[in-house]
Design a protein around this motif. Structure first.
Motif: not given
Length: 513
Positions: A214-240
């Protein structure tokens, strides 16, 4: 001996500070020692549940909660303005909004507010403080540090406990070359607790199987990544939910290294593995690794040494339950330990600490284990996740899980069939314009008499030093009951007559003298 105290609390995080405030409010001489020289600003829990908000409200901190919540909402406002995904899918493509707002999550499966029955009786009479749920751990720690200073609690930083000896009468605590003699020692020093280890507490449980970052960062390239909790074939991620906050969960075992700082390269690699999107992180503001190591001590007391918070139980951070569980420990223990120290109650009162808090801890451990099971990537677990997602989209299931996660169903077994006994007191407006919660600021218990019974108040009058005797009427019509409420806000007895009060008073408030 260099000095003598009633209680030494090890750990100046929210749990240690809350416990110290509770003890000092009851007139106990308490010292807090902390290994770190400054507050830990690592990103951690981002919210509090209903019992914690109510406990802080009862101590007069509702305005501070409201301010912290407003500040958090302001930080989130930028990201909330973007389209918010609302489905638990295996894609990183943004989805069109379908629901008004989230009411929490279970294993990253969202609970949508329009599916939760807000009129359910479990959500009644909670008081205004529960609206201030976005209070992060750092804000809460700062709030409690200010409260401790106001109460005159000494907090010494850069002090590490190197050993102690419990001789059955007190505890001699070594802090380097400095020695402190205390009647009681309480370890609130986290999941890797020195106090727990030195005291020899058993710590059974399950080994970890995930690596979370878990981190708070400054980044680029995630502008089109879905927000909130998301499931993918390789794990779980959160954006926001605030700009730059990311979280990844990988089911490939625990991290090989929990100590070295988390780098931007490590976060970029994990984010790409889970989301399939390559990002560039130019600055890591704060970051941490976590696992689902799940353990709990069988008894929170060993002689004159007690544990609270993560020192007594560890688990994955999903749902932010650790912070809430620890504050609940501190609120439960504080008034009891003070009553024993002041000679009002026997040491047997401390037995109720483990008896009441251990089952709540067990429940949290089970619910975090279940969430990890639903995050696994194998076909069977993913099939189960689909079933649970459908269930949580129903009103009954969403309401039940929201009740569980918010803590409104928490109840101690105090040996009574009365549904109010063992639960947090309801909060409602009284005829004089005050709220019931406002009458706990002194740290005393409350005898609320809505029946206008002079006999009941006369029976309780010998305990008036430890109780506020509150004879009043509710602002709105309610069932005419009387309630004996402990200093931690838990209803200990209720009746329309004085029957049973003569047993409840000495049980919870000890010697009236």
């Amino acid at each position: 001996m260099n000095e003598t105290r009633d209680v030494v609390v090890v750990g100046a995080g929210p749990v240690g500070l809350m416990l110290a405030c509770e003890l000092r409010l009851a007139g106990v001489d308490v010292l807090v020692v902390e290994r770190l020289t400054a507050p830990d600003m690592t990103i951690k829990a981002g919210g509090i549940n209903a019992p914690v908000a109510q406990a802080l409200d009862r101590r007069g901190l509702e305005p501070q909660l409201r301010a912290a919540h407003a500040a958090a909402m302001a930080r989130m406002s930028g990201i909330f303005a973007k389209p918010t995904p609302v489905t638990d899918t295996e894609t990183t493509a943004p989805a069109a909004p379908r629901r008004p707002r989230a009411g929490g999550h279970f294993a990253g499966i969202m609970l949508w507010a329009d599916r939760i029955d807000s009129e359910d009786p479990a959500f009644a009479d909670l008081g205004p403080a529960v609206e201030s749920r976005f209070v992060d751990q750092q804000s809460l720690e700062a709030m409690l540090a200010a409260r401790a200073a106001e109460l005159g609690v000494p907090v010494r930083r850069g002090i590490e406990v190197t050993g102690f000896h419990d001789d059955g009468v007190g505890v001699s605590i070594d802090c380097g070359e400095h020695r402190i003699r205390a009647s009681w020692l309480v370890g609130c020093d986290g999941g890797r607790s020195t106090v727990r280890r030195l005291a020899g507490f058993e710590f059974p449980g399950l080994d970890p199987e995930i690596t979370g970052r878990q981190a708070l960062v400054e980044m680029t390239g995630a502008e089109n990544v879905a927000l909130g909790w998301q499931t993918t074939p390789t794990g779980i991620f959160v954006n926001g939910p605030q700009p730059g906050r990311i979280l990844t969960v990988e089911l490939d075992g625990p991290p090989a290294d929990r100590v070295t700082p988390v780098t931007s390269a490590e976060l970029e690699d994990s984010f790409e593995r889970v989301t399939g999107v390559k990002v560039s992180i130019s600055k890591v503001i704060t970051a941490t690794r976590f696992t689902d190591n799940t353990r709990q001590v069988p008894d929170y007391r060993k002689g004159r040494v007690l544990l609270a918070g993560d020192a007594a139980h560890v688990h994955s951070p999903f749902g932010g339950q650790g912070l809430n569980l620890g504050i609940g420990d501190a609120v439960n223990l504080g008034w009891k330990l003070a009553a024993v120290i002041r000679g009002r109650s026997p040491e047997s009162l401390l037995d109720t600490y483990t008896r009441e808090r251990h089952p709540i801890g067990e429940w949290v451990l089970d619910w975090t284990r279940a969430q990890v099971a639903l995050m696994r990537t194998d076909p069977r677990s993913r099939a189960l996740r689909t079933v649970i997602t459908d269930l949580l989209d129903t009103r009954d299931a969403a309401t039940l899980v929201a009740q569980k996660l918010s803590g409104v169903q928490h109840r101690y077994d105090l040996g009574s069939d009365d549904p109010l006994v063992g639960k947090a007191t309801p909060d409602f407006e009284l005829a004089d314009g005050t709220r019931l919660a406002e009458h706990f600021a002194s740290g005393k218990g409350v005898l609320l008499d809505l029946t206008d019974s002079p006999a009941l108040r006369a029976q309780a009058s010998p305990w008036s030093e430890h109780l506020e005797l509150l004879a009043t009427k509710p602002a709105q019509p309610r069932e005419p009951l009387s309630m004996l409420i402990r200093p931690d806000g838990i209803v200990a007895w209720t009746s329309a007559t004085p029957h049973g009060l003569d047993t409840a008073l000495p049980r919870w408030f000890g010697n009236p003298a």
